[in-house]
Write a protein that holds these residues in place. Structure first.
Motif, PDB file in Angstrom:
ATOM      1  N   PHE A 208      30.713  37.248  37.864  1.00 21.80           N
ATOM      2  CA  PHE A 208      31.655  37.412  38.962  1.00 21.80           C
ATOM      3  C   PHE A 208      30.975  37.974  40.207  1.00 21.80           C
ATOM      4  N   ALA A 209      29.839  38.655  40.030  1.00 26.86           N
ATOM      5  CA  ALA A 209      29.126  39.271  41.153  1.00 26.86           C
ATOM      6  C   ALA A 209      28.175  38.305  41.854  1.00 26.86           C
TER       7      ALA A 209
ATOM      8  N   PRO B 268      42.795  40.199  19.820  1.00 23.83           N
ATOM      9  CA  PRO B 268      43.245  38.821  19.623  1.00 23.83           C
ATOM     10  C   PRO B 268      43.364  38.096  20.958  1.00 23.83           C
ATOM     11  N   GLN B 269      43.123  36.792  20.953  1.00 16.63           N
ATOM     12  CA  GLN B 269      43.276  35.996  22.148  1.00 16.63           C
ATOM     13  C   GLN B 269      44.756  35.699  22.381  1.00 16.63           C
ATOM     14  N   SER B 270      45.163  35.733  23.656  1.00 18.05           N
ATOM     15  CA  SER B 270      46.549  35.426  24.006  1.00 18.05           C
ATOM     16  C   SER B 270      46.579  34.910  25.435  1.00 18.05           C
ATOM     17  N   ALA B 271      47.744  34.437  25.865  1.00 19.96           N
ATOM     18  CA  ALA B 271      47.877  33.981  27.243  1.00 19.96           C
ATOM     19  C   ALA B 271      47.613  35.111  28.231  1.00 19.96           C
ATOM     20  N   GLU B 272      47.937  36.342  27.850  1.00 16.52           N
ATOM     21  CA  GLU B 272      47.728  37.498  28.720  1.00 16.52           C
ATOM     22  C   GLU B 272      46.306  38.023  28.623  1.00 16.52           C
ATOM     23  N   ALA B 273      45.629  37.758  27.511  1.00 18.49           N
ATOM     24  CA  ALA B 273      44.276  38.273  27.290  1.00 18.49           C
ATOM     25  C   ALA B 273      43.417  37.159  26.693  1.00 18.49           C
ATOM     26  N   PRO B 274      42.908  36.242  27.535  1.00 20.73           N
ATOM     27  CA  PRO B 274      42.145  35.105  27.018  1.00 20.73           C
ATOM     28  C   PRO B 274      40.922  35.493  26.200  1.00 20.73           C
ATOM     29  N   PHE B 275      40.334  36.672  26.481  1.00 19.10           N
ATOM     30  CA  PHE B 275      39.162  37.117  25.732  1.00 19.10           C
ATOM     31  C   PHE B 275      39.475  38.347  24.869  1.00 19.10           C
ATOM     32  N   GLY B 276      40.748  38.510  24.532  1.00 17.41           N
ATOM     33  CA  GLY B 276      41.131  39.604  23.657  1.00 17.41           C
ATOM     34  C   GLY B 276      40.763  40.960  24.229  1.00 17.41           C
ATOM     35  N   HIS B 277      40.363  41.870  23.362  1.00 21.89           N
ATOM     36  CA  HIS B 277      40.088  43.236  23.805  1.00 21.89           C
ATOM     37  C   HIS B 277      38.824  43.337  24.654  1.00 21.89           C
ATOM     38  N   ALA B 278      38.030  42.255  24.710  1.00 24.03           N
ATOM     39  CA  ALA B 278      36.841  42.260  25.569  1.00 24.03           C
ATOM     40  C   ALA B 278      37.210  42.238  27.039  1.00 24.03           C
ATOM     41  N   GLY B 279      38.408  41.748  27.348  1.00 18.74           N
ATOM     42  CA  GLY B 279      38.787  41.622  28.752  1.00 18.74           C
ATOM     43  C   GLY B 279      37.784  40.755  29.496  1.00 18.74           C
ATOM     44  N   GLU B 280      37.400  41.177  30.686  1.00 14.19           N
ATOM     45  CA  GLU B 280      36.419  40.430  31.489  1.00 14.19           C
ATOM     46  C   GLU B 280      35.038  41.069  31.461  1.00 14.19           C
ATOM     47  N   ARG B 281      34.828  42.029  30.560  1.00 14.89           N
ATOM     48  CA  ARG B 281      33.562  42.770  30.586  1.00 14.89           C
ATOM     49  C   ARG B 281      32.347  41.892  30.316  1.00 14.89           C
ATOM     50  N   LEU B 282      32.527  40.826  29.538  1.00 12.93           N
ATOM     51  CA  LEU B 282      31.393  39.951  29.248  1.00 12.93           C
ATOM     52  C   LEU B 282      30.963  39.130  30.462  1.00 12.93           C
ATOM     53  N   HIS B 283      31.828  39.029  31.468  1.00 15.22           N
ATOM     54  CA  HIS B 283      31.562  38.101  32.562  1.00 15.22           C
ATOM     55  C   HIS B 283      31.410  38.782  33.919  1.00 15.22           C
TER      56      HIS B 283
ATOM     57  N   ASP C 272      31.468  33.536  43.617  1.00 12.87           N
ATOM     58  CA  ASP C 272      32.114  33.996  44.848  1.00 12.87           C
ATOM     59  C   ASP C 272      31.090  33.884  45.985  1.00 12.87           C
ATOM     60  N   ALA C 273      31.480  33.231  47.061  1.00 11.05           N
ATOM     61  CA  ALA C 273      30.551  33.005  48.169  1.00 11.05           C
ATOM     62  C   ALA C 273      30.003  34.305  48.745  1.00 11.05           C
ATOM     63  N   SER C 274      30.692  35.413  48.545  1.00  4.67           N
ATOM     64  CA  SER C 274      30.227  36.696  49.067  1.00  4.67           C
ATOM     65  C   SER C 274      29.365  37.449  48.046  1.00  4.67           C
ATOM     66  N   GLY C 275      29.080  36.810  46.911  1.00  3.93           N
ATOM     67  CA  GLY C 275      28.322  37.471  45.862  1.00  3.93           C
ATOM     68  C   GLY C 275      26.825  37.488  46.114  1.00  3.93           C
ATOM     69  N   THR C 276      26.088  37.965  45.127  1.00  6.96           N
ATOM     70  CA  THR C 276      24.640  38.105  45.237  1.00  6.96           C
ATOM     71  C   THR C 276      23.945  36.767  45.001  1.00  6.96           C
ATOM     72  N   ALA C 277      22.700  36.690  45.502  1.00  7.65           N
ATOM     73  CA  ALA C 277      21.912  35.463  45.361  1.00  7.65           C
ATOM     74  C   ALA C 277      20.642  35.717  44.559  1.00  7.65           C
TER      75      ALA C 277
ATOM     76  N   ASP D 196      22.421  34.849  39.797  1.00  5.93           N
ATOM     77  CA  ASP D 196      22.962  33.671  40.462  1.00  5.93           C
ATOM     78  C   ASP D 196      22.117  32.435  40.157  1.00  5.93           C
ATOM     79  N   ALA D 197      20.798  32.588  40.155  1.00  4.96           N
ATOM     80  CA  ALA D 197      19.920  31.446  39.885  1.00  4.96           C
ATOM     81  C   ALA D 197      20.188  30.865  38.504  1.00  4.96           C
ATOM     82  N   PHE D 198      20.373  31.720  37.514  1.00  5.43           N
ATOM     83  CA  PHE D 198      20.699  31.232  36.172  1.00  5.43           C
ATOM     84  C   PHE D 198      22.089  30.610  36.143  1.00  5.43           C
TER      85      PHE D 198
END
Length: 213
Positions: free
Chosen positions: A40-41, A21-36, A46-51, A55-57
Motif C-alpha cells: 500500500f506504501a 475466519p474470512q468474511s465479507a467484512e474481513a477478507p483476510f480474517g484476523h490478519a486484517g491488512e497487515r500482510l499488505h 498509490d501514485a503518491s507512494g514510494t518508488a 515498488d520495483a518488485f
C-alpha cells in the motif's frame, strides 16, 4: 515459452498468507491488512507512494500477463456461490484486465466486466485450468493470483515457473499456510532473498532449467 507466475504473495513469518475466519467484512480474517501494508506504501498501489525496492518488485505483477487463475476464496467470501449477484470484490472494473479463471466446485456462466476482465468459473484440476488459461493468454504469461491454497496446489503439481513471495515480519499463528505439504519444494528452484528497508523480505523462486513444467 509462456511462464506461470506468482507475484506479490505476502506471507507471515510463520508462513500464513491469510488469517481466519474470512468474511465479507474481513477478507483476510484476523490478519486484517497487515500482510499488505508494504504494498500500500508503493507507487504500484498509490501514485503518491514510494518508488523504491518494494515498488520495483510490486510492479512486476502486471507485466506480460495474459490471463489469471484464482481460487474461490479470492473471488469472494464464504458463500458467494449462493449469491447470483456477486461479481467479486473489485466493482465493475476489476484490476485484472484479462481473462480470469476462478476455480470453484460450483461453476456459473462467464461474467464479462468493464476494462477487459472476463471471469470464467471452472471446476478443474490445476493442469486443466492452466491449459485453459494459456490458450486464453494469447502467448503471454499466466499469473496464479492466489490465495494460498491455489498457489500451493500449483506448486505441488510442478506448474509454477516463477514465484515472488514477500515475507512480512508478523506472526499470525493461524490461517492458511502456503508451505503445508510442500516439503522439499525448494529443491526445484533457484532462490534469491532481498531485504527491504521497509522490513519485508522479497523471496524470488525461479524454477531450475531441469525442473521445467
Amino acid at each position: 515459452m509462456p511462464l506461470t507466475r506468482v507475484h506479490n504473495l505476502s506471507i507471515s513469518l510463520d508462513g500464513f498468507a491469510t488469517g481466519e475466519p474470512q468474511s465479507a467484512e474481513a477478507p483476510f480474517g484476523h490478519a486484517g491488512e497487515r500482510l499488505h501494508e508494504w504494498m500500500f506504501a508503493t507507487r504500484f498501489w498509490d501514485a503518491s507512494g514510494t518508488a523504491g525496492m518494494d515498488d520495483a518488485f510490486a510492479q512486476r505483477h502486471s507485466h506480460g500477463i495474459g490471463a489469471e487463475i484464482m481460487g474461490a476464496n479470492k473471488f469472494g467470501p464464504p458463500g458467494w456461490q449462493d449469491d447470483p449477484d456477486w461479481k467479486g470484490w473489485w466493482g465493475e472494473n476489476p484490476p485484472f484486465h484479462s481473462p480470469t479463471f476462478v476455480l470453484t466446485h460450483r461453476p456459473r456462466p462467464s461474467l464479462e466486466m468493464e476494462g477487459g476482465t472476463t471471469f470464467h468459473f471452472l471446476d478443474a484440476t490445476p493442469a486443466e485450468a492452466l491449459a485453459a488459461a494459456l490458450e486464453a493468454a494469447g502467448g503471454q504469461d499466466v499469473r496464479i493470483g492466489g490465495g494460498a491454497t491455489v498457489v500451493r496446489d500449483f506448486v505441488a503439481a510442478g506448474l509454477v515457473d516463477l514465484m515472488h513471495l514477500v515475507q512480512v515480519p508478523i506472526v499470525l499463528g493461524r490461517g492458511v499456510r502456503v508451505w503445508d505439504g510442500l516439503e522439499g519444494a525448494e529443491n526445484d528452484y533457484d532462490i534469491e532473498a532481498v531485504s527491504s528497508p521497509s522490513g519485508v523480505t522479497h523471496l524470488t523462486f525461479t524454477r531450475k532449467s531441469g525442473s521445467l513444467s
